[in-house]
Design a protein around this motif. Structure first.
Motif, short mmCIF file in Angstrom:
data_model
loop_
_atom_site.label_atom_id
_atom_site.label_comp_id
_atom_site.label_asym_id
_atom_site.label_seq_id
_atom_site.Cartn_x
_atom_site.Cartn_y
_atom_site.Cartn_z
N GLU A 186 2.27 -8.12 31.28
CA GLU A 186 2.85 -8.49 29.99
C GLU A 186 3.51 -9.86 30.13
O GLU A 186 4.31 -10.07 31.02
CB GLU A 186 3.90 -7.44 29.60
N ARG A 187 3.12 -10.78 29.26
CA ARG A 187 3.68 -12.13 29.25
C ARG A 187 3.59 -12.80 30.64
O ARG A 187 4.60 -13.11 31.26
CB ARG A 187 5.11 -12.10 28.73
N PRO A 188 2.37 -13.01 31.13
CA PRO A 188 2.19 -13.54 32.49
C PRO A 188 2.83 -14.90 32.71
O PRO A 188 3.35 -15.16 33.80
CB PRO A 188 0.67 -13.60 32.65
N ASP A 189 2.84 -15.75 31.71
CA ASP A 189 3.46 -17.07 31.88
C ASP A 189 4.96 -16.95 32.10
O ASP A 189 5.54 -17.67 32.92
CB ASP A 189 3.18 -17.97 30.69
N ASP A 190 5.58 -16.02 31.39
CA ASP A 190 7.02 -15.80 31.56
C ASP A 190 7.32 -15.23 32.95
O ASP A 190 8.31 -15.59 33.58
CB ASP A 190 7.56 -14.85 30.48
N PHE A 191 6.45 -14.32 33.41
CA PHE A 191 6.63 -13.78 34.76
C PHE A 191 6.49 -14.89 35.80
O PHE A 191 7.30 -14.99 36.73
CB PHE A 191 5.64 -12.65 35.07
N TYR A 192 5.47 -15.73 35.65
CA TYR A 192 5.25 -16.81 36.61
C TYR A 192 6.46 -17.75 36.64
O TYR A 192 6.91 -18.17 37.72
CB TYR A 192 3.98 -17.58 36.28
N GLU A 193 6.99 -18.07 35.48
CA GLU A 193 8.18 -18.92 35.41
C GLU A 193 9.36 -18.26 36.12
O GLU A 193 10.10 -18.91 36.86
CB GLU A 193 8.53 -19.22 33.96
N ALA A 194 9.55 -16.96 35.89
CA ALA A 194 10.64 -16.23 36.55
C ALA A 194 10.45 -16.20 38.06
O ALA A 194 11.42 -16.32 38.82
CB ALA A 194 10.73 -14.81 35.99
N LEU A 195 9.20 -16.07 38.50
CA LEU A 195 8.92 -16.08 39.93
C LEU A 195 9.25 -17.43 40.55
O LEU A 195 9.90 -17.50 41.61
CB LEU A 195 7.44 -15.74 40.16
N LEU A 196 8.85 -18.50 39.87
CA LEU A 196 9.19 -19.84 40.37
C LEU A 196 10.71 -20.06 40.38
O LEU A 196 11.25 -20.62 41.33
CB LEU A 196 8.52 -20.91 39.51
N ASP A 197 11.38 -19.61 39.33
CA ASP A 197 12.84 -19.73 39.26
C ASP A 197 13.52 -18.99 40.41
O ASP A 197 14.52 -19.46 40.96
CB ASP A 197 13.37 -19.22 37.92
N ALA A 198 12.98 -17.82 40.76
CA ALA A 198 13.57 -17.03 41.84
C ALA A 198 13.49 -17.76 43.18
O ALA A 198 14.34 -17.55 44.05
CB ALA A 198 12.88 -15.67 41.93
N HIS A 199 12.50 -18.61 43.35
CA HIS A 199 12.32 -19.35 44.60
C HIS A 199 13.09 -20.68 44.61
O HIS A 199 13.21 -21.29 45.67
CB HIS A 199 10.83 -19.63 44.83
N GLN A 200 13.60 -21.07 43.47
CA GLN A 200 14.30 -22.35 43.35
C GLN A 200 15.47 -22.44 44.33
O GLN A 200 16.31 -21.55 44.40
CB GLN A 200 14.80 -22.53 41.91
#
Length: 67
Positions: A9-23
């Motif tokens: 569900e909402r893969p772009d939002d998940f990808y953004e959250a994943l990148l943010d988690a690694h920031q």
């Protein structure tokens, strides 16, 4: 049975959250985060047969073998 068709569900939002988690993490911390995430998601799936199928599919893609 392993689901390989898009099912997030909402893969772009998940990808953004994943990148943010690694920031701001070091490479070692980033690897630790990925390992913890894998274990949390594996616990959510819960079925050993599905988890083994996912491992095989992921490894096959690394080796250039179709899933």
């Amino acid at each position: 049975m392993l689901i390989t068709d898009p099912n997030i569900e909402r893969p772009d939002d998940f990808y953004e959250a994943l990148l943010d988690a690694h920031q701001g993490l070091t490479p070692a911390q980033s690897h630790d985060l990925n390992a913890r995430l894998v274990l949390l998601l594996a616990n959510q799936v819960g079925r050993l047969d599905v988890l083994k199928a996912a491992l095989q599919a992921a490894r096959a893609n690394l080796e250039g073998t179709p899933t």
